[in-house]
Design a protein around this motif. Structure first.
Motif, PDB file in Angstrom:
ATOM      1  N   PHE A  11       0.866  -1.180   0.000  1.00  0.00           N
ATOM      2  CA  PHE A  11       0.000   0.000   0.000  1.00  0.00           C
ATOM      3  C   PHE A  11       0.903   1.230   0.000  1.00  0.00           C
ATOM      4  CE2 PHE A  11      -2.741  -3.260   1.809  1.00  0.00           C
ATOM      5  CZ  PHE A  11      -3.980  -2.964   1.271  1.00  0.00           C
ATOM      6  N   PRO A  12       0.366   2.403  -0.291  1.00  0.00           N
ATOM      7  CA  PRO A  12       1.209   3.604  -0.295  1.00  0.00           C
ATOM      8  C   PRO A  12       1.945   3.855   1.028  1.00  0.00           C
ATOM      9  CG  PRO A  12      -0.875   4.088  -1.368  1.00  0.00           C
ATOM     10  CD  PRO A  12      -0.987   2.701  -0.789  1.00  0.00           C
ATOM     11  N   LYS A  13       1.353   3.463   2.169  1.00  0.00           N
ATOM     12  CA  LYS A  13       1.970   3.744   3.469  1.00  0.00           C
ATOM     13  C   LYS A  13       2.655   2.538   4.104  1.00  0.00           C
ATOM     14  CE  LYS A  13      -1.137   7.458   4.903  1.00  0.00           C
ATOM     15  NZ  LYS A  13      -2.065   7.856   5.971  1.00  0.00           N
ATOM     16  N   GLY A  14       2.698   1.416   3.420  1.00  0.00           N
ATOM     17  CA  GLY A  14       3.310   0.229   4.005  1.00  0.00           C
ATOM     18  C   GLY A  14       2.781  -1.032   3.364  1.00  0.00           C
ATOM     19  N   HIS A  15       3.008  -2.150   4.012  1.00  0.00           N
ATOM     20  CA  HIS A  15       2.592  -3.417   3.425  1.00  0.00           C
ATOM     21  C   HIS A  15       1.788  -4.259   4.414  1.00  0.00           C
ATOM     22  CE1 HIS A  15       6.135  -4.713   5.675  1.00  0.00           C
ATOM     23  NE2 HIS A  15       5.550  -5.886   5.730  1.00  0.00           N
ATOM     24  N   VAL A  16       1.074  -5.215   3.821  1.00  0.00           N
ATOM     25  CA  VAL A  16       0.320  -6.188   4.594  1.00  0.00           C
ATOM     26  C   VAL A  16       0.745  -7.556   4.092  1.00  0.00           C
ATOM     27  CG1 VAL A  16      -1.973  -7.094   5.116  1.00  0.00           C
ATOM     28  CG2 VAL A  16      -1.632  -4.630   4.886  1.00  0.00           C
ATOM     29  N   GLY A  17       1.167  -8.392   5.021  1.00  0.00           N
ATOM     30  CA  GLY A  17       1.596  -9.735   4.668  1.00  0.00           C
ATOM     31  C   GLY A  17       0.936 -10.766   5.553  1.00  0.00           C
ATOM     32  N   ARG A  18       1.419 -11.983   5.427  1.00  0.00           N
ATOM     33  CA  ARG A  18       0.773 -13.100   6.110  1.00  0.00           C
ATOM     34  C   ARG A  18       0.823 -12.990   7.629  1.00  0.00           C
ATOM     35  NH1 ARG A  18       4.123 -17.953   7.006  1.00  0.00           N
ATOM     36  NH2 ARG A  18       6.273 -17.251   6.959  1.00  0.00           N
ATOM     37  N   LEU A  51      -0.627  -4.103  14.980  1.00  0.00           N
ATOM     38  CA  LEU A  51      -1.969  -3.557  14.736  1.00  0.00           C
ATOM     39  C   LEU A  51      -1.922  -2.059  14.464  1.00  0.00           C
ATOM     40  CD1 LEU A  51      -4.057  -5.466  17.413  1.00  0.00           C
ATOM     41  CD2 LEU A  51      -4.086  -5.797  14.922  1.00  0.00           C
ATOM     42  N   GLU A  52      -1.107  -1.332  15.223  1.00  0.00           N
ATOM     43  CA  GLU A  52      -0.973   0.114  14.987  1.00  0.00           C
ATOM     44  C   GLU A  52      -0.406   0.367  13.591  1.00  0.00           C
ATOM     45  OE1 GLU A  52       1.420   1.253  18.358  1.00  0.00           O
ATOM     46  OE2 GLU A  52      -0.341   2.106  19.368  1.00  0.00           O
ATOM     47  N   THR A  53       0.591  -0.414  13.214  1.00  0.00           N
ATOM     48  CA  THR A  53       1.185  -0.281  11.874  1.00  0.00           C
ATOM     49  C   THR A  53       0.150  -0.573  10.815  1.00  0.00           C
ATOM     50  OG1 THR A  53       3.351  -0.936  12.722  1.00  0.00           O
ATOM     51  CG2 THR A  53       3.019  -1.119  10.353  1.00  0.00           C
ATOM     52  N   LEU A  54      -0.593  -1.647  10.995  1.00  0.00           N
ATOM     53  CA  LEU A  54      -1.615  -2.042  10.033  1.00  0.00           C
ATOM     54  C   LEU A  54      -2.692  -0.981   9.898  1.00  0.00           C
ATOM     55  CD1 LEU A  54      -2.739  -4.196   8.161  1.00  0.00           C
ATOM     56  CD2 LEU A  54      -3.704  -5.340  10.153  1.00  0.00           C
ATOM     57  N   GLN A  55      -3.127  -0.441  11.023  1.00  0.00           N
ATOM     58  CA  GLN A  55      -4.167   0.586  10.984  1.00  0.00           C
ATOM     59  C   GLN A  55      -3.670   1.862  10.315  1.00  0.00           C
ATOM     60  OE1 GLN A  55      -6.926  -1.090  14.576  1.00  0.00           O
ATOM     61  NE2 GLN A  55      -5.982   0.850  14.963  1.00  0.00           N
ATOM     62  N   SER A  56      -2.396   2.172  10.440  1.00  0.00           N
ATOM     63  CA  SER A  56      -1.875   3.356   9.753  1.00  0.00           C
ATOM     64  C   SER A  56      -1.731   3.103   8.255  1.00  0.00           C
ATOM     65  CB  SER A  56      -0.547   3.809  10.367  1.00  0.00           C
ATOM     66  OG  SER A  56       0.485   2.904  10.068  1.00  0.00           O
ATOM     67  N   VAL A  57      -1.430   1.868   7.882  1.00  0.00           N
ATOM     68  CA  VAL A  57      -1.326   1.514   6.459  1.00  0.00           C
ATOM     69  C   VAL A  57      -2.696   1.609   5.797  1.00  0.00           C
ATOM     70  CG1 VAL A  57      -0.925  -0.430   4.868  1.00  0.00           C
ATOM     71  CG2 VAL A  57       0.722   0.059   6.674  1.00  0.00           C
ATOM     72  N   ILE A  58      -3.704   1.059   6.453  1.00  0.00           N
ATOM     73  CA  ILE A  58      -5.066   1.024   5.905  1.00  0.00           C
ATOM     74  C   ILE A  58      -5.774   2.367   6.111  1.00  0.00           C
ATOM     75  CG2 ILE A  58      -7.307  -0.168   6.052  1.00  0.00           C
ATOM     76  CD1 ILE A  58      -5.067  -1.840   4.864  1.00  0.00           C
ATOM     77  N   ASN A  59      -5.349   3.103   7.126  1.00  0.00           N
ATOM     78  CA  ASN A  59      -5.965   4.383   7.482  1.00  0.00           C
ATOM     79  C   ASN A  59      -7.397   4.192   8.008  1.00  0.00           C
ATOM     80  OD1 ASN A  59      -5.301   7.065   7.859  1.00  0.00           O
ATOM     81  ND2 ASN A  59      -6.242   7.713   5.951  1.00  0.00           N
ATOM     82  N   LEU A  87     -10.014 -10.350   1.501  1.00  0.00           N
ATOM     83  CA  LEU A  87      -9.383  -9.964   0.235  1.00  0.00           C
ATOM     84  C   LEU A  87      -7.947 -10.472   0.146  1.00  0.00           C
ATOM     85  CD1 LEU A  87     -10.745  -6.324  -0.145  1.00  0.00           C
ATOM     86  CD2 LEU A  87     -11.425  -8.355  -1.452  1.00  0.00           C
ATOM     87  N   TYR A  88      -7.220 -10.420   1.252  1.00  0.00           N
ATOM     88  CA  TYR A  88      -5.851 -10.932   1.252  1.00  0.00           C
ATOM     89  C   TYR A  88      -5.853 -12.426   0.950  1.00  0.00           C
ATOM     90  CZ  TYR A  88      -1.197 -12.310   2.632  1.00  0.00           C
ATOM     91  OH  TYR A  88       0.070 -12.839   2.610  1.00  0.00           O
ATOM     92  N   ARG A  89      -6.702 -13.180   1.621  1.00  0.00           N
ATOM     93  CA  ARG A  89      -6.748 -14.632   1.405  1.00  0.00           C
ATOM     94  C   ARG A  89      -7.194 -14.969  -0.019  1.00  0.00           C
ATOM     95  NH1 ARG A  89      -3.080 -16.440   4.679  1.00  0.00           N
ATOM     96  NH2 ARG A  89      -3.594 -16.220   6.874  1.00  0.00           N
ATOM     97  N   GLU A  90      -8.094 -14.179  -0.589  1.00  0.00           N
ATOM     98  CA  GLU A  90      -8.500 -14.393  -1.983  1.00  0.00           C
ATOM     99  C   GLU A  90      -7.332 -14.120  -2.928  1.00  0.00           C
ATOM    100  OE1 GLU A  90     -12.017 -12.123  -2.925  1.00  0.00           O
ATOM    101  OE2 GLU A  90     -13.220 -13.199  -1.442  1.00  0.00           O
ATOM    102  N   ALA A  91      -6.614 -13.031  -2.691  1.00  0.00           N
ATOM    103  CA  ALA A  91      -5.456 -12.695  -3.526  1.00  0.00           C
ATOM    104  C   ALA A  91      -4.395 -13.781  -3.419  1.00  0.00           C
ATOM    105  CB  ALA A  91      -4.877 -11.338  -3.113  1.00  0.00           C
ATOM    106  N   GLU A  92      -4.163 -14.263  -2.207  1.00  0.00           N
ATOM    107  CA  GLU A  92      -3.179 -15.318  -1.967  1.00  0.00           C
ATOM    108  C   GLU A  92      -3.563 -16.598  -2.728  1.00  0.00           C
ATOM    109  OE1 GLU A  92      -1.062 -16.669   2.057  1.00  0.00           O
ATOM    110  OE2 GLU A  92      -3.213 -17.099   2.028  1.00  0.00           O
TER     111      GLU A  92
END
Length: 112
Positions: A11-18, A51-59, A87-92
């Motif tokens: 994402f523009p502000k970071g990433h989401v992984g497994r 979780l804080e990192t994830l919430q900032s990535v997703i906004n 959506l992540y699991r579908e993409a995976e």
């Protein structure tokens, strides 16, 4: 097949992984951040940081928490958190399906 595909969504502000997705899934299953962290072998502090990192990535908030008391506190995924996991699991799954022929070829490179 031994070779596996792992994806990371940028994402523009970071990433989401497994790892972050697995944490969300454990929170949904167990109902607390501390319980999910324990199940995954990480500290509460580490889980909270993810979780804080994830919430900032997703906004957006991906987890809702309730304050403890006699019955204890809890946590659950927001609708955004649930959708992110789905959506992540579908993409995976789609990426793995598409890469399956190549992964099989890569498996053939492995020495017994």
């Amino acid at each position: 097949m031994e070779t596996k595909l792992r994806i990371r969504i940028a994402f523009p502000k970071g990433h989401v992984g497994r790892g972050k997705i697995a944490l969300l899934e454990q929170i949904e299953k167990i109902g607390t951040i501390s319980g999910a962290a324990k199940e995954m072998g990480m500290t509460y502090r580490r889980a909270w940081h993810l979780l804080e990192t994830l919430q900032s990535v997703i906004n957006e908030d991906v987890v809702e928490t309730s304050v403890g008391g006699k019955k204890g506190g809890g946590a659950r995924l927001t609708s955004v958190g649930k959708e992110l996991v789905t959506l992540y699991r579908e993409a995976e799954a789609e990426a793995t399906k598409g890469a399956e022929p190549l992964l099989k070829k890569m498996d053939s490179l492995l020495k017994s």
